[in-house]
Design a protein around this motif. Sequence first.
Motif, PDB file in Angstrom:
ATOM      1  N   LYS A  45     112.751  57.383 100.144  1.00 36.54           N
ATOM      2  CA  LYS A  45     111.625  57.041 101.025  1.00 36.54           C
ATOM      3  C   LYS A  45     111.009  58.311 101.627  1.00 36.54           C
ATOM      4  CE  LYS A  45     111.811  52.495 100.965  1.00 36.54           C
ATOM      5  NZ  LYS A  45     110.759  51.664 100.460  1.00 36.54           N
ATOM      6  N   ILE A  46     111.847  59.263 101.999  1.00 35.71           N
ATOM      7  CA  ILE A  46     111.343  60.522 102.541  1.00 35.71           C
ATOM      8  C   ILE A  46     110.529  61.260 101.487  1.00 35.71           C
ATOM      9  CG2 ILE A  46     112.007  62.805 103.443  1.00 35.71           C
ATOM     10  CD1 ILE A  46     114.388  61.358 104.803  1.00 35.71           C
ATOM     11  N   GLN A  47     110.973  61.219 100.242  1.00 34.37           N
ATOM     12  CA  GLN A  47     110.217  61.837  99.155  1.00 34.37           C
ATOM     13  C   GLN A  47     108.863  61.156  98.990  1.00 34.37           C
ATOM     14  OE1 GLN A  47     111.049  64.650  97.292  1.00 34.37           O
ATOM     15  NE2 GLN A  47     108.906  64.447  96.724  1.00 34.37           N
ATOM     16  N   GLN A  48     108.814  59.850  99.144  1.00 35.49           N
ATOM     17  CA  GLN A  48     107.545  59.128  99.055  1.00 35.49           C
ATOM     18  C   GLN A  48     106.582  59.571 100.158  1.00 35.49           C
ATOM     19  OE1 GLN A  48     108.215  54.903  99.042  1.00 35.49           O
ATOM     20  NE2 GLN A  48     109.481  54.966  97.203  1.00 35.49           N
ATOM     21  N   ASP A 108     105.267  62.974  99.270  1.00 34.40           N
ATOM     22  CA  ASP A 108     104.239  62.897  98.232  1.00 34.40           C
ATOM     23  C   ASP A 108     102.901  62.421  98.795  1.00 34.40           C
ATOM     24  OD1 ASP A 108     106.189  63.738  96.454  1.00 34.40           O
ATOM     25  OD2 ASP A 108     106.553  61.721  95.632  1.00 34.40           O
ATOM     26  N   ILE A 109     102.944  61.457  99.694  1.00 32.73           N
ATOM     27  CA  ILE A 109     101.710  60.959 100.316  1.00 32.73           C
ATOM     28  C   ILE A 109     101.033  62.078 101.106  1.00 32.73           C
ATOM     29  CG2 ILE A 109     100.813  59.430 102.122  1.00 32.73           C
ATOM     30  CD1 ILE A 109     102.982  57.381 101.189  1.00 32.73           C
ATOM     31  N   ILE A 110     101.823  62.793 101.891  1.00 31.04           N
ATOM     32  CA  ILE A 110     101.262  63.889 102.687  1.00 31.04           C
ATOM     33  C   ILE A 110     100.707  64.988 101.790  1.00 31.04           C
ATOM     34  CG2 ILE A 110     101.843  65.736 104.322  1.00 31.04           C
ATOM     35  CD1 ILE A 110     103.832  63.712 105.594  1.00 31.04           C
ATOM     36  N   LYS A 111     101.423  65.323 100.744  1.00 35.18           N
ATOM     37  CA  LYS A 111     100.966  66.363  99.824  1.00 35.18           C
ATOM     38  C   LYS A 111      99.625  65.978  99.189  1.00 35.18           C
ATOM     39  CE  LYS A 111     102.610  69.698  96.588  1.00 35.18           C
ATOM     40  NZ  LYS A 111     102.119  70.839  97.344  1.00 35.18           N
ATOM     41  N   ASN A 112      99.461  64.700  98.863  1.00 33.16           N
ATOM     42  CA  ASN A 112      98.210  64.240  98.264  1.00 33.16           C
ATOM     43  C   ASN A 112      97.044  64.208  99.257  1.00 33.16           C
ATOM     44  OD1 ASN A 112      99.251  63.883  95.665  1.00 33.16           O
ATOM     45  ND2 ASN A 112      99.991  61.838  96.147  1.00 33.16           N
ATOM     46  N   MET A 113      97.344  64.275 100.537  1.00 34.56           N
ATOM     47  CA  MET A 113      96.303  64.273 101.552  1.00 34.56           C
ATOM     48  C   MET A 113      95.684  65.654 101.740  1.00 34.56           C
ATOM     49  SD  MET A 113      98.137  61.847 104.385  1.00 34.56           S
ATOM     50  CE  MET A 113      96.761  61.780 105.519  1.00 34.56           C
ATOM     51  N   GLU A 114      96.360  66.684 101.298  1.00 33.22           N
ATOM     52  CA  GLU A 114      95.884  68.065 101.506  1.00 33.22           C
ATOM     53  C   GLU A 114      94.623  68.352 100.740  1.00 33.22           C
ATOM     54  OE1 GLU A 114      99.322  70.344 100.392  1.00 33.22           O
ATOM     55  OE2 GLU A 114     100.225  70.093 102.347  1.00 33.22           O
TER      56      GLU A 114
END
Length: 103
Positions: free
Chosen positions: A91-94, A97-103
């Motif tokens: 879940k932490i990895q998910q 990934d969401i935060i990384k895609n927001m950059e």
Amino acid sequence: MKGIHRPFTHMTSLGYSGSFATKMTHNDVRQMNLDILEKICRDFNCTPNDLIDFKPSANSALPKDHALHSLTKTEVDNGLQEKINTLTADKIQQIHDIIKNME
């Protein structure tokens, strides 16, 4: 929301006066000039709308669709770190990934 654990210390380290930092950390700022507003927005990577929380007075008669209502903030859950600590690694990895895609 930004995960700053010692907001008073953080603000004073950025050059804000102790009295202003106290007011900010106690949500007790009643007025500020636009130069300070701009500095805060630059220092915390936000906009004035992120900082302003509109609370209509009891005798206010604004229509429900008035633009000022868009500045009314919902309560922020400051227990995010505790919630993250209870998540599985997957879940932490998910979230990562969401935060990384927001950059």
